[in-house]
Design an enzyme around this catalytic site. Structure first.
Site, PDB file in Angstrom:
ATOM      1  NE  ARG A 396      -7.838 -14.776 -11.983  1.00 22.16           N
ATOM      2  CZ  ARG A 396      -8.730 -13.994 -11.388  1.00 22.16           C
ATOM      3  NH1 ARG A 396      -8.359 -13.242 -10.363  1.00 22.16           N
ATOM      4  NH2 ARG A 396      -9.978 -13.954 -11.818  1.00 22.16           N
ATOM      5  CD  GLN A 414     -13.116 -15.724 -10.278  1.00 15.70           C
ATOM      6  OE1 GLN A 414     -13.420 -15.917 -11.443  1.00 15.70           O
ATOM      7  NE2 GLN A 414     -12.716 -14.544  -9.830  1.00 15.70           N
ATOM      8  CG  HIS A 418     -20.244 -12.614 -15.624  1.00 14.77           C
ATOM      9  ND1 HIS A 418     -19.762 -13.897 -15.459  1.00 14.77           N
ATOM     10  CD2 HIS A 418     -19.192 -11.779 -15.453  1.00 14.77           C
ATOM     11  CE1 HIS A 418     -18.459 -13.834 -15.215  1.00 14.77           C
ATOM     12  NE2 HIS A 418     -18.101 -12.575 -15.204  1.00 14.77           N
ATOM     13  CG  HIS A 546     -17.455  -8.744 -14.504  1.00 11.93           C
ATOM     14  ND1 HIS A 546     -16.728  -9.694 -15.195  1.00 11.93           N
ATOM     15  CD2 HIS A 546     -17.644  -7.711 -15.370  1.00 11.93           C
ATOM     16  CE1 HIS A 546     -16.488  -9.246 -16.424  1.00 11.93           C
ATOM     17  NE2 HIS A 546     -17.041  -8.044 -16.554  1.00 11.93           N
TER      18      HIS A 546
END
Length: 686
Positions: A396, A414, A418, A546
């Site tokens: 990011r 991460q 999901h 999520h």
């Protein structure tokens, strides 16, 4: 007026028309000193009002005490005005920027010829305390026109710009130019009513400067007008203000403790990770010791995901542009993504394009690729909930000014998952995820939480219908409330595709960190045309939930480092046991003990260096090794070792077999406290 006509409920009072809020408070004898002093009131629309405010009609208001978040915010904004007054008293040529309250403090920006020095801050703080002691009264004043304001502020170019913006109908600096009026606050002499100083401001403020009982200036830095590097260079002074000296002392002690626990400093001292300039901003590397901790974290959370019904998947780091249009990230999140990589373009010898290239993006999220896995074949309702999980590395484009150690990076992993569910399964799945997350955080030693519910506002950045947002928000709110944890609203904080719950965890010194998130998404399943076959044979669209348990491995690593001040629990510690011989002759005995421990999976080593024993103990205590085993002649003869712990306590003459068992049991139990002589003795009890 009788008291029963003024009080409307335990939380509100009635202010009669034409009467000031302060007068109504005084008639009820509500506190005007100390941490519970009422500093402002909140009207029925939620707007904070000065105590000098007098409504046109009888109005019910809520008193706001100094020791509340809103009360502290008003105190801090008032302190910022006192700072500006002090600066202009000592440096009349200083030009004023803005001075809002911020988390735990305030700042004010100034245009001055020279940067502020530590000596300047000392002098300014002294001047502020003189102003505060004098009890100057804050008095709100409405300008009759823009022209009147411009005439008064002719010598303040930055304030004039705010006035011009107000005239154009904008409101970019809400703390400076407020509501439907253009207002100033004057500081008045408490005896004569003479105006001493004033500032363009929205307010509100405390009644007098004496309502600022504790203030301290903390630092100064460079700043830009309105945060734009193309604008003027300013100097910013930061400070903190509290409802009592005791509250400020507690905060300053916490700051000092936080500085000692800074994970960037500890990462260097403990040889855990670093941030090489050659790699670029926000791109950390983990050293072998840090790698052990990171691997233990990942192994544990991976196993927990599998226990909770997740299937492990893997996806690439980059993708063609089209994928992120399908997911909505490029239309709604492009500023958070790195620029594209142009590849596959071919040219002939003349330089003419013979094959068009295409743009690839580093992924900022894993969810689009998980959607492709779901879509790779037909799905039945019998497969739902379908839970996919990976340690996905994402990238990011955080602005350089916000990159901070491991807690705000540009590349991170991460523990991303999901859940694909039917709409009817959504609440149960969110409940399952929340229980999973809270249990996992407790396993790592965090056990004090509250929840934040992020919803949309009127911004165009959110997609989906009102009904979809209402349904998703209701489900999240209901599950959050059922948890029994405090639920705090966060209007406008939702992701573009749906609302979310954030788990906020408190660390060992009382700071709150945003950790895990659970997000309800009805948009991406539509964008990817995801569907499953329902029990009646029809094709239906799933809901996508999520969830990230750590948020990111890097951020969680940084938080844990500060939570434990680098003294990680034994099960996470990179070196769990170190043997320290009293003399070289006893090293072989400890080496044998270390090998016994290693066979049980314990990370054990022996310090065979030439350092004296006391220096070795100091070194390994500084390195925060949880178990140190000492051995001298008596220990060798008895087939024993002596324990030494981080806190300096010691247990002598423990048989080797017992010592190995006690250490192995402690690590296997994943105890998060540091072992001590007392705790180990308690563990050894039958």
């Amino acid at each position: 007026m009788p008291e029963d006509q003024l009080v409307t409920s335990a939380a509100t009072i009635r202010v009669p028309a034409g009467t000031t809020a302060g007068t109504a408070l005084r008639e009820l004898d509500l506190p005007n000193k100390g941490p519970q002093a009422i500093v402002v009131v909140r009207d029925a629309d939620g707007k904070l009002r000065d105590l000098s405010w007098a409504p046109d009609a009888d109005t019910d208001v809520e008193p706001v005490a100094a020791d509340t978040e809103d009360g502290r915010s008003v105190i801090r904004h008032s302190a910022a005005h006192v700072l500006a007054q002090a600066v202009q008293d000592l440096n009349p040529d200083a030009k004023l920027g803005i001075g809002p309250p911020i988390r735990d403090g305030f700042y004010y920006d100034f245009d001055v010829a020279e940067p502020f020095t530590p000596e300047d801050l000392t002098a300014l703080e002294k001047k502020m305390k003189q102003i505060i002691k004098s009890g100057q009264r804050f008095s709100r004043r409405v300008y009759g026109s823009l022209e009147e304001a411009k005439a008064e502020l002719a010598g303040e170019p930055y304030k004039l710009e705010l006035v011009d913006d107000k005239g154009a109908g904008d409101d970019p600096e809400v703390m400076e130019v407020g509501g439907g009026e253009l207002t100033a606050y004057d500081n008045l002499n408490p005896r004569t009513g003479e105006r001493i100083w004033g500032d363009l401001c929205r307010g509100p403020h405390v009644p007098t400067t004496k309502y600022i009982p504790a203030v301290k200036l903390t630092r100064s830095s460079a700043a830009y007008w309105r945060g734009d590097q193309n604008n003027a260079d300013l100097q910013r002074i930061y400070g903190t203000a509290w409802e009592s000296p005791e509250a400020m002392e507690h905060y300053l002690a916490m700051l000092a403790e936080a500085e000692k626990r800074d994970h960037r400093k500890l990462g260097l001292e403990l040889d855990l990770f670093s941030f090489p300039d050659e790699l670029g901003s926000g791109l950390p590397v983990f050293h072998p010791k840090g790698g052990i901790i990171k691997r233990e974290m990942e192994d544990y959370v991976r196993a927990k995901h599998i226990e909770n019904g997740f299937q492990y998947v893997g996806t690439p780091h980059i993708s063609k542009e089209h994928l992120f249009h399908l997911s909505g990230h490029l239309p709604y999140y492009s500023e958070g993504m790195f620029p594209p990589l142009r590849v596959d373009e071919e040219r002939n010898e003349a330089g003419e394009i013979t094959r068009q290239g295409q743009d690839y993006y580093l992924k900022a999220m894993n969810c689009p690729m998980h959607n492709l896995i779901f879509r790779s074949r037909g799905r039945s309702y019998r497969e739902l909930p379908l839970r996919l999980f990976e340690f996905g590395h994402v990238y990011r484009y955080e602005k350089s000014g916000v990159v901070h150690g491991l807690t705000r990076v540009r590349g991170f992993a991460q523990d991303d998952s999901h859940s694909y569910v039917t709409p009817e399964q959504a609440a149960d799945e969110i409940r399952h995820l929340l229980d999973f997350i809270l249990g996992l955080l407790r396993d790592f030693g965090l056990d004090e939480f509250y929840l934040e519910l992020s919803t949309r506002d009127d911004s165009p950045k959110f997609v989906g219908s009102d009904d979809q947002w209402a349904q998703a928000t209701e489900v999240l709110a209901r599950v959050a409330q059922e948890s029994g944890l405090d639920l705090v609203p966060d209007p406008g904080g939702a992701a573009y595709y749906g609302p979310k719950i954030s788990i906020q965890a408190k660390d060992a010194i009382g700071r709150t960190w945003q950790m895990s998130t659970i997000q309800y998404d009805f948009n991406q399943p539509a964008g990817f045309d995801l569907e499953y076959t329902a029990s009646d044979g029809t094709k239906q669209q799933p809901v996508m939930i999520h969830s990230a348990k750590f948020g990111s491995i890097e951020r969680f690593f940084g938080v844990l480092t500060e939570h434990y001040a680098g003294a990680f629990p034994a099960w996470l510690a990179p070196v769990q046991v170190v043997g320290i011989p009293v003399a070289e002759a006893f090293g072989d005995h400890l080496q044998e003990v270390a090998e016994l421990l290693q066979r049980k999976g314990i990370r054990a080593e022996v310090d065979h260096s030439d350092d004296r024993m006391q220096k070795k103990i100091r070194n390994h205590t500084t390195q925060k090794v949880p178990f140190m085993l000492l051995a001298g002649e008596r220990d060798v003869e008895a087939g024993a070792v002596s324990f030494r712990f981080r806190d300096g306590t010691q247990v002598n003459g423990v048989p080797v077999a017992d010592a190995v068992e006690q250490i192995a049991d402690w690590v296997a139990a994943r105890r998060n406290e540091s072992p001590t002589a007392e705790l180990l003795a308690g563990q050894a009890q039958p």
